[in-house]
Scaffold this motif. Sequence first.
Motif, PDB file in Angstrom:
ATOM      1  N   TYR A  19      53.744  26.726  24.062  1.00 50.44           N
ATOM      2  CA  TYR A  19      53.291  26.899  22.682  1.00 50.44           C
ATOM      3  C   TYR A  19      54.096  27.993  21.977  1.00 50.44           C
ATOM      4  N   THR A  56      53.144  17.162  28.634  1.00 48.03           N
ATOM      5  CA  THR A  56      52.038  18.108  28.565  1.00 48.03           C
ATOM      6  C   THR A  56      50.751  17.416  28.130  1.00 48.03           C
ATOM      7  N   GLN A  57      49.606  17.934  28.603  1.00 51.30           N
ATOM      8  CA  GLN A  57      48.308  17.317  28.323  1.00 51.30           C
ATOM      9  C   GLN A  57      47.529  18.035  27.230  1.00 51.30           C
ATOM     10  N   SER A  58      48.002  19.186  26.786  1.00 52.02           N
ATOM     11  CA  SER A  58      47.291  19.963  25.774  1.00 52.02           C
ATOM     12  C   SER A  58      47.658  19.469  24.374  1.00 52.02           C
ATOM     13  N   LEU A  59      46.638  19.191  23.556  1.00 47.94           N
ATOM     14  CA  LEU A  59      46.893  18.718  22.184  1.00 47.94           C
ATOM     15  C   LEU A  59      47.594  19.790  21.357  1.00 47.94           C
ATOM     16  N   LYS A  60      47.245  21.050  21.587  1.00 46.20           N
ATOM     17  CA  LYS A  60      47.892  22.141  20.848  1.00 46.20           C
ATOM     18  C   LYS A  60      49.374  22.208  21.191  1.00 46.20           C
ATOM     19  N   ASP A  61      49.686  22.076  22.472  1.00 48.38           N
ATOM     20  CA  ASP A  61      51.091  22.101  22.880  1.00 48.38           C
ATOM     21  C   ASP A  61      51.841  20.874  22.394  1.00 48.38           C
TER      22      ASP A  61
END
Length: 444
Positions: A19, A56-61
């Motif tokens: 991020y 990556t699995q994070s929506l923010k990332d």
Amino acid sequence: MAQADEVDEKYLQFDSGLYTTALVVDSAYKLSTSAAPLTEDKVIKFANYFLSRKHTQSLKDVSVLMAVLSTLTVNKFHVPIAVTLASSVSVSAKAPVVQVRVSNLMGKTLGKLSVTADTARHLGDDAVVLSKKPFIVSAADPSLYELDLMKVNPESGFYRIVISVAQQQPADMKLIGTSGAEVEVKVITQVTVDSVEVSVVDKEHTSAQKSTKLEMPNKVQLEADYHQRITTRFIVKDLATGKAMTAHQTFMRLTNQKTKQEVIFVAEEDGTGAYRFDLDIGAKSKDFNNLSGKYTMEMIVGDAVIENAITWALADVHMTFGEDTLSPTGDQYRYSKKPEIKHMFREPEKRPSALVSNLFTVLTLLPILLLFILWIKIGVNISNFTMSLSTIGFHVGLTAIFGLYLCYFLHLNMFTTLRYLALIGLPTFLFGNKLLSGIAAKRK
């Protein structure tokens, strides 16, 4: 940007992770107006890091990753390219073509390009099998480029292909990362086993008592006891070149035909390009649990670059061991019904005789008997006993508590006794408090 950490001389990133790295690079490009905020070398290393984190699995990332890739793809300074392997990592005579995808970081085509394999180097012996071979544009997708690696007849193994990219005509955008891109592939091949020889040798003599030459998929019947050894020798050959090759996995598996117990040994190279397996039956009897019987002997050959792994049952061997047979450990024994395990409780201590028990009871009741005798002889002073509710309630409650103790001694358990004691004890306490308060008031 100077605080970014370099990893393996290939990636650049900040300690805080994807991020922060994506946000810093994206902001730097959006705020720059006259010159690129990063050198080409750093841009390529940052791009390598972003592409390595595309799953990556994070929506923010994901949001910041898409933003920075879009910025690096569309900007007025330069556009890094991505060269990735689009075909399978395995190359063989059946699938000889290596496909690479040349695109921007968003996976879109960059127009007409010249893609060249500068070198293809064997990772084992560092031999160069080709140089300056052009890729051909795929008819199905203009971003795919193909190279027939098998035309140069490479030996099996792993190869690193170094690729360079050039624009065929002047374009508005400046491409960076056009040289030094690398992809790794492995050339796989089919193999066979040759010069297979199985022998039964007496340990006291070096000459073979029984030696048999075999060809796949034939099988031989053998007998051996604990005074003998079983030896097997074979060569693994590449079918394409006919040369002997090294396989990383060469095993001999012996399976008891009755219990299905498996014992696996490694066949090792003997220094002449062949593999050798030598089983001293007497010395290895414990591995077989001294279980005599017929065993199936199988050869297992495999490797990452072998297309057709080999499992060949080349012999049935009746082996006899000298010691008594131990319990089998095969699947039939392992999963069969076992005897029931019964827990043995500690035996209770011996009770005293009836005479001792009765004597103890009498001694326990003697004080009560003495009390009644003294009351009869001396008399009982009950002048302070009043017929009030508190007096009667206290004495009834106290008698009930003693009766409860007797019931606990005879048949109640602790938890039931405590429940009844709570019901009896509370009113007894209240009546007793009132009774004692009344007696204290009279004395004043």
